[in-house]
Design a protein around this motif. Structure first.
Motif, PDB file in Angstrom:
ATOM      1  N   ALA A  42       0.831  -1.211   0.000  1.00  0.00           N
ATOM      2  CA  ALA A  42       0.000   0.000   0.000  1.00  0.00           C
ATOM      3  C   ALA A  42       0.860   1.254   0.000  1.00  0.00           C
ATOM      4  O   ALA A  42       0.531   2.240  -0.682  1.00  0.00           O
ATOM      5  CB  ALA A  42      -0.932  -0.007   1.210  1.00  0.00           C
ATOM      6  N   GLU A  44       3.842   1.569  -1.310  1.00  0.00           N
ATOM      7  CA  GLU A  44       4.393   1.760  -2.646  1.00  0.00           C
ATOM      8  C   GLU A  44       3.325   2.279  -3.607  1.00  0.00           C
ATOM      9  O   GLU A  44       3.595   3.129  -4.460  1.00  0.00           O
ATOM     10  CB  GLU A  44       5.014   0.474  -3.197  1.00  0.00           C
ATOM     11  CG  GLU A  44       5.692   0.709  -4.551  1.00  0.00           C
ATOM     12  CD  GLU A  44       6.405  -0.503  -5.106  1.00  0.00           C
ATOM     13  OE1 GLU A  44       7.232  -0.315  -6.013  1.00  0.00           O
ATOM     14  OE2 GLU A  44       6.144  -1.637  -4.643  1.00  0.00           O
ATOM     15  N   ALA A  45       2.111   1.776  -3.487  1.00  0.00           N
ATOM     16  CA  ALA A  45       1.022   2.271  -4.334  1.00  0.00           C
ATOM     17  C   ALA A  45       0.806   3.765  -4.113  1.00  0.00           C
ATOM     18  O   ALA A  45       0.580   4.529  -5.073  1.00  0.00           O
ATOM     19  CB  ALA A  45      -0.263   1.491  -4.052  1.00  0.00           C
ATOM     20  N   ASP A  46       0.893   4.200  -2.853  1.00  0.00           N
ATOM     21  CA  ASP A  46       0.760   5.628  -2.560  1.00  0.00           C
ATOM     22  C   ASP A  46       1.893   6.426  -3.198  1.00  0.00           C
ATOM     23  O   ASP A  46       1.677   7.542  -3.702  1.00  0.00           O
ATOM     24  CB  ASP A  46       0.746   5.864  -1.052  1.00  0.00           C
ATOM     25  CG  ASP A  46      -0.547   5.421  -0.382  1.00  0.00           C
ATOM     26  OD1 ASP A  46      -1.558   5.258  -1.114  1.00  0.00           O
ATOM     27  OD2 ASP A  46      -0.553   5.227   0.844  1.00  0.00           O
ATOM     28  N   HIS A  95       1.235  -7.535  -7.250  1.00  0.00           N
ATOM     29  CA  HIS A  95       1.363  -6.130  -6.838  1.00  0.00           C
ATOM     30  C   HIS A  95       2.027  -5.298  -7.928  1.00  0.00           C
ATOM     31  O   HIS A  95       1.530  -4.221  -8.299  1.00  0.00           O
ATOM     32  CB  HIS A  95       2.169  -6.078  -5.539  1.00  0.00           C
ATOM     33  CG  HIS A  95       2.662  -4.730  -5.157  1.00  0.00           C
ATOM     34  ND1 HIS A  95       1.824  -3.716  -4.762  1.00  0.00           N
ATOM     35  CD2 HIS A  95       3.934  -4.223  -5.118  1.00  0.00           C
ATOM     36  CE1 HIS A  95       2.543  -2.634  -4.476  1.00  0.00           C
ATOM     37  NE2 HIS A  95       3.822  -2.913  -4.692  1.00  0.00           N
ATOM     38  N   ARG A  98      -0.280  -4.729 -10.875  1.00  0.00           N
ATOM     39  CA  ARG A  98      -1.300  -3.708 -10.593  1.00  0.00           C
ATOM     40  C   ARG A  98      -0.714  -2.303 -10.734  1.00  0.00           C
ATOM     41  O   ARG A  98      -1.357  -1.403 -11.292  1.00  0.00           O
ATOM     42  CB  ARG A  98      -1.874  -3.907  -9.184  1.00  0.00           C
ATOM     43  CG  ARG A  98      -2.833  -5.087  -9.070  1.00  0.00           C
ATOM     44  CD  ARG A  98      -3.599  -5.040  -7.764  1.00  0.00           C
ATOM     45  NE  ARG A  98      -2.725  -5.178  -6.603  1.00  0.00           N
ATOM     46  CZ  ARG A  98      -2.412  -6.345  -6.043  1.00  0.00           C
ATOM     47  NH1 ARG A  98      -2.903  -7.479  -6.543  1.00  0.00           N
ATOM     48  NH2 ARG A  98      -1.634  -6.390  -4.979  1.00  0.00           N
ATOM     49  N   LEU A  99       0.504  -2.130 -10.245  1.00  0.00           N
ATOM     50  CA  LEU A  99       1.141  -0.811 -10.350  1.00  0.00           C
ATOM     51  C   LEU A  99       1.460  -0.476 -11.799  1.00  0.00           C
ATOM     52  O   LEU A  99       1.305   0.687 -12.222  1.00  0.00           O
ATOM     53  CB  LEU A  99       2.405  -0.761  -9.491  1.00  0.00           C
ATOM     54  CG  LEU A  99       2.190  -0.870  -7.977  1.00  0.00           C
ATOM     55  CD1 LEU A  99       3.510  -0.686  -7.245  1.00  0.00           C
ATOM     56  CD2 LEU A  99       1.162   0.141  -7.485  1.00  0.00           C
ATOM     57  N   LEU A 102      -1.656   0.721 -13.352  1.00  0.00           N
ATOM     58  CA  LEU A 102      -1.960   2.063 -12.867  1.00  0.00           C
ATOM     59  C   LEU A 102      -1.156   3.103 -13.644  1.00  0.00           C
ATOM     60  O   LEU A 102      -1.696   4.140 -14.072  1.00  0.00           O
ATOM     61  CB  LEU A 102      -1.634   2.143 -11.371  1.00  0.00           C
ATOM     62  CG  LEU A 102      -1.997   3.407 -10.617  1.00  0.00           C
ATOM     63  CD1 LEU A 102      -3.503   3.621 -10.617  1.00  0.00           C
ATOM     64  CD2 LEU A 102      -1.464   3.330  -9.190  1.00  0.00           C
TER      65      LEU A 102
END
Length: 252
Positions: A42, A44-46, A95, A98-99, A102
């Motif tokens: 989470a 890293e996603a931020d 993960h 997904r990134l 994005l």
């Protein structure tokens, strides 16, 4: 370029930062394929969302480091290209996918580099080269049966970023690797030979994983990086970098 991150890839990239003021390079986040932490994913996603927002506001290109490891491609028998659908049961691989999605759908200019296992100066203790050097120095090395690693010189990662940005390559996924997976047992023994050591090897049973990735696109876009395919590439890296983590023996 602005570099987000303080790890060894970020430190090596700093040598070309002045050449690309239009780029934001995200060289931070989860770097170990064994990570399962939702909290780390989470964070890293931020980081990615924040970087994309800045690129949108400041008209920059985002360079995002993904993975060319087994976590992304699984075990392969033919070189995995960037345009081949990926599917593994790895939380880390899911993960990173997904990134990547994005980044691709963000509307900002982007470059995704799927990097294999980079080695070079300023690595942290848990990473492959310093970790094995430490184990060999202790006299005992743990090896996981059937494990392979594709090693790439961090300076070739820097050359790839520098050249691809200089060429104006955008909205592309590129494997940055050597394209040659080495048995980890062979790597450990090659390191021990260079250190003049004879450690005990503890072999642990594990599911064999060998990931072969294509570097055709990388070498087509940056012909100078054809060196990654040359015989002796990995041995040359070991010769260059072991001395950064192991003191040279005193003269007899």
């Amino acid at each position: 370029m602005e570099i987000v991150g303080r790890g060894f890839v970020a430190r090596n990239l700093s040598r070309v930062a002045h050449r690309h003021p239009h780029a934001l390079v995200l060289a931070a986040g989860v770097s170990s394929t064994s990570v399962l932490s939702r909290e780390m994913f989470a964070r890293e996603a931020d980081l990615v969302l924040d970087a994309l927002d800045r690129c949108r506001r400041e008209d920059r290109t985002l360079v995002f480091f993904s993975s060319a490891s087994h976590a992304m491609y699984g075990s392969t028998t033919s070189p995995a290209r960037e345009d081949v659908p990926t599917s593994t049961d790895s939380a880390y691989g899911d993960h990173k996918r997904r990134l990547e999605a994005l980044v691709r759908s963000s509307g900002v200019p982007w470059l995704v580099l799927r990097m294999s296992h980079a080695i070079g100066c300023w690595q942290r203790e848990h990473q492959l080269l310093p970790n094995f050097v430490k184990q060999i120095g202790s006299g005992s090395v743990k090896l996981y049966e059937g494990t392979y690693r594709d090693l790439v010189d961090v300076l070739d990662v820097v050359r790839a970023v520098d050249a691809l940005l200089d060429l104006g390559v955008r909205d592309e996924v590129v494997n940055v690797a050597s394209g040659t997976p080495w048995p980890v047992a062979d790597l450990a023994r090659a390191m021990a030979d260079r250190m003049g050591a004879s450690p005990v090897y503890e072999v642990v049973h594990a599911t064999p994983v060998r990931t072969l990735v294509s570097v055709d696109k990388l070498c087509r876009l940056v012909p100078d990086l054809g060196r990654v395919r040359e015989p002796g590439y990995v041995e040359g890296m070991l010769d260059r970098y072991i001395g950064h983590y192991w003191p040279a023996p005193a003269p007899a």
